[in-house]
Design an enzyme around this catalytic site. Sequence first.
Site, short mmCIF file in Angstrom:
data_model
loop_
_atom_site.label_atom_id
_atom_site.label_comp_id
_atom_site.label_asym_id
_atom_site.label_seq_id
_atom_site.Cartn_x
_atom_site.Cartn_y
_atom_site.Cartn_z
N GLN A 200 -0.08 3.95 7.58
CA GLN A 200 -1.11 4.46 6.68
C GLN A 200 -0.90 3.96 5.25
O GLN A 200 0.23 3.91 4.76
CB GLN A 200 -1.13 6.00 6.67
CG GLN A 200 -2.38 6.55 5.99
CD GLN A 200 -2.14 7.84 5.22
OE1 GLN A 200 -1.06 8.08 4.71
NE2 GLN A 200 -3.18 8.66 5.12
N ASN B 191 -0.65 5.10 2.35
CA ASN B 191 -0.49 6.40 1.68
C ASN B 191 -0.53 6.30 0.16
O ASN B 191 -1.12 7.14 -0.52
CB ASN B 191 0.79 7.09 2.14
CG ASN B 191 2.05 6.26 1.94
OD1 ASN B 191 1.99 5.03 1.83
ND2 ASN B 191 3.19 6.92 1.91
N HIS C 56 0.78 -1.23 0.00
CA HIS C 56 0.00 0.00 0.00
C HIS C 56 0.82 1.29 0.00
O HIS C 56 0.25 2.38 -0.04
CB HIS C 56 -0.97 0.00 1.18
CG HIS C 56 -0.30 -0.13 2.53
ND1 HIS C 56 -0.98 0.06 3.70
CD2 HIS C 56 0.99 -0.42 2.89
CE1 HIS C 56 -0.17 -0.11 4.73
NE2 HIS C 56 1.03 -0.41 4.26
N HIS C 57 2.15 1.19 0.09
CA HIS C 57 2.98 2.39 0.05
C HIS C 57 3.43 2.76 -1.37
O HIS C 57 4.09 3.78 -1.55
CB HIS C 57 4.22 2.22 0.93
CG HIS C 57 3.91 2.03 2.39
ND1 HIS C 57 3.04 2.85 3.08
CD2 HIS C 57 4.35 1.10 3.28
CE1 HIS C 57 2.96 2.43 4.34
NE2 HIS C 57 3.73 1.37 4.48
N ALA C 58 3.12 1.92 -2.34
CA ALA C 58 3.50 2.23 -3.72
C ALA C 58 2.53 3.24 -4.32
O ALA C 58 1.32 3.04 -4.30
CB ALA C 58 3.53 0.96 -4.56
#
Length: 300
Positions: free
Chosen positions: A160, A162, A119-121
């Site tokens: 998070q 992000n 989910h950080h990509a």
Amino acid sequence: MLKIAWSPIYCHPLPEGHRFPMEKYNILPEQLLYEGTVKSSNFFSQQKLEEKWIVNTHIPSYFGKLTSLNLNKSEIRKTGFPLSHELIDREIHIMHGSVQASLFALEYGIAMNIAGGTHHAFADRGEGFCLLNDIAIASNFLLENGLRKKILVVDLDVHQGNGTASIFEKLPSVFTFSMHGASNYPMHKEKSDLDIPLPDKTNDGQYLKILKETLPRLIETFQPDFIMYQCGVDVLASDKLGRLALTIAGCKERDKTVLELARRHSIPIMCCMGGGYSEKLNLIIEAHANTYRLAQDLYF
């Protein structure tokens, strides 16, 4: 039948001393098989996801730089990974795993990816052990092919989501919900459709109260027809990168809450593993394994 994405390529080794716990990708399926939670027939292997579905989410120039290993030193450093062709192949297989698991979820109600949760990509860059965003790619695949109309991303990793928030910032057909440590990585948070930042040392009771008050309202209001669940176990008190204070039992109750709601409302759900960095590997495995045990108990 519970379908689970797993491939030996998930376990591609990193240089000695690297802190990312690759061992869990082998040990978790072994544990699930050993205890009889699943059989070998529950697992499906992955291929490389077609490029058109990757650049449907990620900027083609970024994907081109990634596959040709042309990221600069700063870009590589932000990913947290030493760049290699083997690593890129692994990532592309993981993307296929989440897309295929999403299709199986449409058929069986639930499906899982032993990896994923990247989910950080962002659309144009990688960060935080994430090169491509499987949650976003799988969501866009379902939407683009007319298979679903409204997707709820439930991101309960301690960090998070992000990248996912940024990718879907202006897309009303995807609602991003992230419940995460307020003081944890990333220091600069993006704006999800709903962010719930939690103080350090948030315990089982506090965490579960918020979740059980929030998620039913979200489902009632947004009326999703699919859920992408990022179920990282770095919420544990034992996690080296966490800062929250959940127990193994609390983490299991978290998963039970999400899965029961999805099942009660007949919303297909795809679960991807996410993070887990406890010093003792057995704690990571036990917390992750509980998600799969619950899936079997609740759905099959």
